[in-house]
Design an enzyme around this catalytic site. Structure first.
Site, PDB file in Angstrom:
ATOM      1  N   CYS A 416     -12.293  -5.563   5.556  1.00  0.00           N
ATOM      2  CA  CYS A 416     -11.686  -6.832   5.126  1.00  0.00           C
ATOM      3  C   CYS A 416     -11.768  -7.793   6.297  1.00  0.00           C
ATOM      4  CB  CYS A 416     -10.262  -6.618   4.627  1.00  0.00           C
ATOM      5  SG  CYS A 416      -9.132  -5.913   5.862  1.00  0.00           S
ATOM      6  N   LYS A 417     -10.716  -8.541   6.552  1.00  0.00           N
ATOM      7  CA  LYS A 417     -10.720  -9.458   7.685  1.00  0.00           C
ATOM      8  C   LYS A 417     -10.222  -8.793   8.948  1.00  0.00           C
ATOM      9  CE  LYS A 417      -9.028 -13.964   9.280  1.00  0.00           C
ATOM     10  NZ  LYS A 417      -8.194 -15.156   8.962  1.00  0.00           N
TER      11      LYS A 417
END
Length: 460
Positions: A416-417
């Site tokens: 993800c981030k």
């Protein structure tokens, strides 16, 4: 007037305590109301009103419980209809608070009853606007959450245009106190500041720039992310009311379960929610559990990923009450209890625990050149800024419904981030029979610093 913002980071939500001459009001309170009562008690003030800017979709309000405990009146703007006693204010109606006044400005668009509250001093000069979900820092409220009103997003955007034009006419120096900050799903791209001014927003807010109604409507209805599925449930709760207060709820939901009790609840259909950090979950966890850590947007992601079903919790020691309370804030009240002793007790009882294979971004950059499939679980807007070449992109909130598009025999590198959502994604995949999974620590923030090949989707 004394103004205190009570900001709750995990919901990116701002409630307000305001007071003049010993008379107080609460604006948009959360369900756990003790903080507001404590402020009033410390200041020797009496809570006279609870002002609600609209029927909230992203949390269960504490308005009913504050009214029961203090005798304060609940005030909504025009058109509001509730299943409990409220004052339905007229547009421009003023409510005295000490030697000052709070004026109702009907600003529909986010919802039909959406209203802003304008604070005026003893001389009648307006100086503060509590804008709810109509005006944010750098944004305005999304126009697709009033499904119960049977209005299209275009019809709500039509109304929002007039509301924005109305607020633009206020004085530049009026301080704006919005209902949400960055990270809230109630807007498209809310700024990180939690207060602003009308003047600053007139200059910098994209939605306050000169444009005709048609252009505004087109802009407002485009690029809207899918709202978390619990939003419409919470709006209904806030409209219809609830019976149980937070103290009562905590009394029976913070319930210690033995391993045997935990297994019985699991076999009866309860979903296992692990509220520990991604690192703790990766080390060892109860098979079949979903990881959504308290150290992030816990309640929002729980309401996005998990239906409002019976839950049994695995928590870090001392985090049991916090887990239950934060679930209750979004109306997730069906908690059967938590595993007493956590994963250690689970293993001591002879039950098997699982772990997650996690690697650094540097290892990922080397490995992905040889084998495996990158799986990006960030939102569409994040992906459009760049993703690993050949990655499959499925937002975390849509992962469960798109599981059939994935190959259970493939090796997925999930990222993800920053690493919070990817572990939630891994847990969903594992629960659904995927066995060859690797979590990428640090997510895209770390991957961008490696030699991994990044590409920007053609649509950008």
């Amino acid at each position: 007037m004394y103004i205190q913002q009570i900001y709750t980071g995990c919901l990116a939500q701002a409630a307000y305590y305001i007071e003049s001459e010993g008379e107080a009001a609460i604006i948009d309170p959360l369900r756990d109301i003790q903080a507001y009562l404590d402020i009033a008690a410390a200041r020797n003030a009496k809570i006279k009103y609870i002002f609600e800017t609209h029927f909230h979709a992203d949390f269960v309000s504490g308005h009913i419980d504050i009214a029961k405990k203090t005798g304060a009146k609940i005030v909504y703007g025009p058109t509001a209809k509730a299943s409990y006693d409220i004052i339905v204010a007229n547009d421009m109606q003023e409510f005295p608070l000490g030697n000052e006044k709070i004026q109702v400005l009907h600003t529909p668009g986010h919802t039909l009853e959406s209203s802003s509250f304008l604070a005026k001093d003893a001389n009648g000069k307006a100086y503060a606007l509590f804008s709810g979900d109509t005006l944010f820092v750098g944004d305005v409220g999304r126009v697709d959450l009033a499904a119960n009103e049977k209005l299209t997003r275009e019809e709500l955007a039509f109304k929002m245009y007039d509301s924005v034009e109305r607020l633009k006419k206020l004085s530049d120096d009026i301080v704006v106190y919005p209902g949400h900050g960055a990270g809230s799903a109630c807007g498209k791209n809310i700024g990180k500041e939690t207060t602003t001014t009308i003047g600053a927003q007139r200059k910098a807010n994209y939605a306050l720039q000169p444009m005709d109604r048609e252009a505004f409507i087109k802009m407002m209805v485009s690029g809207l992310p899918t709202p978390p599925k619990y939003f419409f449930m919470d709006a209904k709760i806030n409209r219809n009311g609830y019976e149980e207060d937070m103290d009562s709820l905590l009394g029976h939901n913070v319930n210690a379960l033995t391993v045997a009790d935990f297994i019985r609840e699991k076999e009866a259909g309860a979903t296992i929610l692990d509220t520990r950090t991604a690192a703790e979950y990766a080390k060892e966890h109860v098979p079949g559990s979903i990881n959504i850590g308290l150290n992030g947007d816990f309640a929002v992601w729980t309401g996005t990923i998990i239906d409002n079903v019976s839950l049994i919790l695995v928590c870090a020691e001392g985090k049991e009450m916090e887990s239950v309370m934060r679930l209750a804030r979004v109306g997730y009240d069906k908690v059967k209890g938590f595993l007493k002793g956590g994963v250690a007790a689970w293993k001591e009882a002879g039950q098997k625990a699982k772990s997650v294979h996690s690697i650094t971004a540097e290892e990922f950059a080397k490995n992905i050149e040889k084998e495996g499939q990158p799986l990006d679980v960030r939102n569409e807007s994040e992906v459009m800024q760049g993703t690993v070449r050949d990655a499959i992109t499925i937002p975390l909130g849509k992962l469960t419904e798109q599981l059939k598009t994935l190959d259970k025999n493939a090796h997925y590198y999930v990222y993800c981030k920053g690493g919070y959502r990817s572990m939630a994604g891994v847990s969903i995949l594992e629960k659904n029979g995927f066995t060859n999974l690797t979590n990428v620590e640090g997510g895209m923030n770390a991957i961008e610093k490696t030699q991994a090949k990044i590409e920007v989707p053609a649509e950008a």
